[in-house]
Design an enzyme around this catalytic site. Structure first.
Site, short mmCIF file in Angstrom:
data_model
loop_
_atom_site.label_atom_id
_atom_site.label_comp_id
_atom_site.label_asym_id
_atom_site.label_seq_id
_atom_site.Cartn_x
_atom_site.Cartn_y
_atom_site.Cartn_z
N SER A 1 0.82 -1.21 0.00
CA SER A 1 0.00 0.00 0.00
C SER A 1 0.86 1.27 0.00
O SER A 1 1.66 1.49 0.92
CB SER A 1 -0.89 -0.02 1.26
OG SER A 1 -1.33 1.27 1.57
N1 LIG Z 1 -6.22 8.85 1.93
C1 LIG Z 1 -5.98 7.53 2.49
C2 LIG Z 1 -6.10 6.49 1.40
C3 LIG Z 1 -5.97 5.09 1.96
C4 LIG Z 1 -6.42 4.01 0.97
O1 LIG Z 1 -7.26 4.27 0.08
N2 LIG Z 1 -5.85 2.82 1.15
C5 LIG Z 1 -6.25 1.69 0.33
C6 LIG Z 1 -5.12 0.68 0.20
S1 LIG Z 1 -3.75 1.34 -0.67
C7 LIG Z 1 -7.41 0.97 1.02
O2 LIG Z 1 -7.41 0.85 2.21
N3 LIG Z 1 -8.38 0.49 0.24
C8 LIG Z 1 -9.48 -0.27 0.76
C9 LIG Z 1 -10.79 0.47 0.76
O3 LIG Z 1 -10.82 1.67 0.39
O4 LIG Z 1 -11.80 -0.12 1.13
C10 LIG Z 1 -4.58 7.51 3.14
O5 LIG Z 1 -3.72 8.30 2.73
O6 LIG Z 1 -4.37 6.75 4.10
#
Ligand SMILES: N[C@@H](CCC(=O)N[C@@H](CS)C(=O)NCC(=O)O)C(=O)O
Length: 173
Positions: free
Chosen positions: A12
Site C-alpha cells: 500500500s
Molecule cells: N487517503 C488515504 C487512502 C488510503 C487508501 O485508500 N488505502 C487503500 C489501500 S492502498 C485501502 O485501504 N483500500 C481499501 C478500501 O478503500 O476499502 C490515506 O492516505 O491513508
C-alpha cells in the site's frame, strides 16, 4: 508504554508513507498485516477502528488514527517535533499540506482508479485510455511542482515521501 500498532499492507502506497516516515524518525512500529485483497479491512473488528475501512491505521496506546497524511504529521509532531520532514514553520507546513492534499485528491485517487481496472483486465488493451491519461496528467502536475530540489523546497519533507510511494507503485504496474 506499548509499541505503536501499525495496520497496513506492504504493497500500500499510503501504508509505505507511514512506514518510511516512522523509519526516518527512528520509530519502531508493531506491524499488523491487513490483507486488503482478501477483504480483511472489511471485517467488523477493522471497521470499528476505521469506519472508512482504509489502511494504514495506527493505534498509539489506545488512540486510533487513520489516513497516511494525518498519521505522518501526528508521528512527527509527537515523536520528532524538530524534524525537518514536517517543520514547525507555518508557511512551510502550508506548502507541504497542499502537496499532501494533491497526493490524496489527485495523484493517489487517479492511480487507484487506474489500478482497479488493471487488476480486472487480462491485458492492458482492456484498460480504458482515459484512466491512463488521468494518471499521466497527474504526473505532469507533479512534475510541475518540482521547481526546487524537493517538492516543498530545498529539504526533503513528508510531501516527497507521500508522492514517491505512488511512483514506486507505478513502477510495479
Ligand atoms: N487517503 C488515504 C487512502 C488510503 C487508501 O485508500 N488505502 C487503500 C489501500 S492502498 C485501502 O485501504 N483500500 C481499501 C478500501 O478503500 O476499502 C490515506 O492516505 O491513508
Amino acid at each position: 508504554m506499548e509499541k505503536i500498532k501499525f495496520y497496513s499492507n506492504l504493497l500500500s502506497p499510503p501504508g509505505r508513507t507511514v512506514q518510511l516516515t516512522a523509519c526516518a524518525i527512528g520509530l519502531d512500529l508493531e506491524f499488523h498485516s491487513v490483507d486488503v485483497l482478501n477483504n480483511e479491512h472489511l471485517s467488523e473488528e477493522f471497521i470499528k477502528m476505521n469506519p472508512q475501512h482504509t489502511i494504514p491505521v495506527i493505534n498509539d496506546n489506545g488512540r486510533v488514527f487513520y489516513d497516511s497524511h494525518a498519521i505522518a504529521i501526528y508521528l512527527i509532531s509527537k515523536y520528532a517535533p524538530k524534524n525537518s520532514l514536517y517543520p514547525q514553520d507555518l508557511i512551510k507546513q502550508a506548502k507541504i499540506n497542499a502537496i499532501l492534499h494533491f497526493e490524496s485528491g489527485v495523484l493517489f485517487a487517479r492511480l487507484r482508479f487506474l489500478i482497479d481496472k488493471v487488476r480486472e483486465a487480462t491485458d492492458m488493451s482492456q484498460v480504458p485510455q482515459d484512466r491512463i491519461d488521468y494518471v499521466l496528467n497527474a504526473l505532469s502536475l507533479l512534475e510541475a511542482l518540482l521547481v526546487d530540489k524537493y517538492l516543498a523546497g530545498n529539504e526533503m519533507t513528508i510531501a516527497d515521501i507521500s508522492c514517491s510511494t505512488n511512483i514506486k507503485l507505478l513502477g510495479k504496474t
